[in-house]
Scaffold this active site. Sequence first.
Site, PDB file in Angstrom:
ATOM      1  N   ALA A 141      -2.222  20.392 -67.904  1.00  0.00           N
ATOM      2  CA  ALA A 141      -0.957  20.906 -68.406  1.00  0.00           C
ATOM      3  C   ALA A 141      -1.193  21.287 -69.866  1.00  0.00           C
ATOM      4  CB  ALA A 141       0.118  19.838 -68.309  1.00  0.00           C
ATOM      5  N   ALA A 144      -8.805  25.348 -63.372  1.00  0.00           N
ATOM      6  CA  ALA A 144      -7.624  26.027 -62.803  1.00  0.00           C
ATOM      7  C   ALA A 144      -7.637  27.503 -63.186  1.00  0.00           C
ATOM      8  CB  ALA A 144      -6.347  25.351 -63.299  1.00  0.00           C
ATOM      9  N   ASN A 165     -21.018  31.311 -73.820  1.00  0.00           N
ATOM     10  CA  ASN A 165     -20.726  32.240 -74.907  1.00  0.00           C
ATOM     11  C   ASN A 165     -21.877  32.147 -75.923  1.00  0.00           C
ATOM     12  OD1 ASN A 165     -20.196  30.094 -76.669  1.00  0.00           O
ATOM     13  ND2 ASN A 165     -17.984  30.222 -76.401  1.00  0.00           N
ATOM     14  N   LYS A 208     -18.037  42.246 -78.120  1.00  0.00           N
ATOM     15  CA  LYS A 208     -19.289  42.990 -77.941  1.00  0.00           C
ATOM     16  C   LYS A 208     -19.765  43.010 -76.496  1.00  0.00           C
ATOM     17  CE  LYS A 208     -21.007  40.610 -81.299  1.00  0.00           C
ATOM     18  NZ  LYS A 208     -22.049  39.836 -81.923  1.00  0.00           N
ATOM     19  N   ASP A 237     -12.793  32.177 -69.153  1.00  0.00           N
ATOM     20  CA  ASP A 237     -12.516  31.678 -67.794  1.00  0.00           C
ATOM     21  C   ASP A 237     -12.173  32.830 -66.847  1.00  0.00           C
ATOM     22  OD1 ASP A 237     -12.785  29.195 -68.980  1.00  0.00           O
ATOM     23  OD2 ASP A 237     -10.628  28.853 -69.135  1.00  0.00           O
TER      24      ASP A 237
HETATM   25  P1  ADP Z   1     -15.222  32.497 -74.703  1.00  0.00           P
HETATM   26  O1  ADP Z   1     -13.799  32.934 -74.613  1.00  0.00           O
HETATM   27  O2  ADP Z   1     -15.667  31.650 -73.552  1.00  0.00           O
HETATM   28  O3  ADP Z   1     -15.634  31.974 -76.033  1.00  0.00           O
HETATM   29  P2  ADP Z   1     -16.132  35.230 -75.270  1.00  0.00           P
HETATM   30  O4  ADP Z   1     -15.365  35.186 -76.534  1.00  0.00           O
HETATM   31  O5  ADP Z   1     -17.560  35.644 -75.342  1.00  0.00           O
HETATM   32  O6  ADP Z   1     -16.103  33.834 -74.484  1.00  0.00           O
HETATM   33  O7  ADP Z   1     -15.350  36.206 -74.262  1.00  0.00           O
HETATM   34  C1  ADP Z   1     -15.665  36.264 -72.881  1.00  0.00           C
HETATM   35  C2  ADP Z   1     -15.528  37.694 -72.410  1.00  0.00           C
HETATM   36  O8  ADP Z   1     -14.179  38.113 -72.630  1.00  0.00           O
HETATM   37  C3  ADP Z   1     -16.396  38.707 -73.123  1.00  0.00           C
HETATM   38  O9  ADP Z   1     -17.664  38.842 -72.529  1.00  0.00           O
HETATM   39  C4  ADP Z   1     -15.561  39.976 -72.978  1.00  0.00           C
HETATM   40  O10 ADP Z   1     -15.769  40.551 -71.697  1.00  0.00           O
HETATM   41  C5  ADP Z   1     -14.145  39.456 -73.029  1.00  0.00           C
HETATM   42  N1  ADP Z   1     -13.601  39.546 -74.402  1.00  0.00           N
HETATM   43  C6  ADP Z   1     -13.448  38.536 -75.296  1.00  0.00           C
HETATM   44  N2  ADP Z   1     -12.942  38.984 -76.462  1.00  0.00           N
HETATM   45  C7  ADP Z   1     -12.752  40.316 -76.304  1.00  0.00           C
HETATM   46  C8  ADP Z   1     -12.248  41.379 -77.127  1.00  0.00           C
HETATM   47  N3  ADP Z   1     -11.818  41.153 -78.394  1.00  0.00           N
HETATM   48  N4  ADP Z   1     -12.223  42.637 -76.610  1.00  0.00           N
HETATM   49  C9  ADP Z   1     -12.630  42.900 -75.350  1.00  0.00           C
HETATM   50  N5  ADP Z   1     -13.110  41.942 -74.526  1.00  0.00           N
HETATM   51  C10 ADP Z   1     -13.177  40.683 -74.982  1.00  0.00           C
END
Ligand code: ADP
Length: 285
Positions: free
Chosen positions: A11, A41, A179, A209, A239
């Site tokens: 939650a 989830a 990540n 990126k 997720d």
């Molecule tokens: P986490 O949220 O697990 O730290 P990331 O920040 O690397 O992982 O984000 C996971 C995925 O979400 C990236 O590979 C991308 O596809 C998408 N994503 C995250 N942030 C952005 C953004 N600012 N613009 C576009 N896609 C994003």
Amino acid sequence: MTVWNLGSVNADMVFRVPHMPAPGETLSATGYQKGLGGKGANMSVAATRAGSHVEHIGAVGEDGLWMKERLAGYGVGTTHLAELPGPTGQAIIYLDAEGENQIVLLAGSNTEISEAAIASALEGARAGDIAVFQNETNGQQAFARAVKARGLRLAYAAAPFDAAAVAAVLDQLDILVMNEVEARQLQDATGLAPEALPVAEVLVTLGAKGCRRFDTVSGQVQDVPAPKVTPVDTTGAGDTFTGYLLAGLDQGLSMEEAITLAQKAAAVMVTRLGTADVIPTRAEI
Ligand code: ADP
Ligand code: NA
């Protein structure tokens, strides 16, 4: 086919506050929102929204029936989501006026899952099914063993990162999703760069990126860019990425196609406030 997810259910209780409370301070919240969360989830909802059948293996506590019902309402299989005494996992989140947050996480029933129940749930798995887990539950090694004994593909989203937890299952994994920060932490802990890990497919997500794919069997490294969007809330992006990735693979896409699909879904997710409840459907992307 089925996506088997050993995963947490939390939650998420978000309290908006004018500033972070100091020790001993009593502070009035200016807003409150309760939603379904937990990496497990979130991934189950994402893979279901992507069009796959998901069986969620885990546990909720006596306060968690609404979460089980909500997952079932979203189409997630909850036959193997046990109801246990005690509290469900919960995240108490303070969100201040600057958008800073502070989070207290209680694992609750997420770390009370019966290993026998994990093994017996997987007796229903069929060749061609795919499995995923994260680091918010107990039973990870039992799950990995049972999945590999049945010959399924096994993916691990190494979050929240813990080097010992990854090391304990590394040899069993077919797919590892991290990540950038987690990839660096794993390299610091093991001395192994992503391309040197004993896992066929290592995916490192790079936020805006995109994603770098290490196909460690062929030695190929591939960069898949993310769609350009204006981020509002990156919660749940990782997720959503993993849930959609697994669903794509479950539906027979190649790894490159599955990554492309997953990034489209994750990009929509960063334009939305919230977690499991706002994960986009396949039609929306
Ligand atoms: P986490 O949220 O697990 O730290 P990331 O920040 O690397 O992982 O984000 C996971 C995925 O979400 C990236 O590979 C991308 O596809 C998408 N994503 C995250 N942030 C952005 C953004 N600012 N613009 C576009 N896609 C994003
Ligand atoms: Na979001």
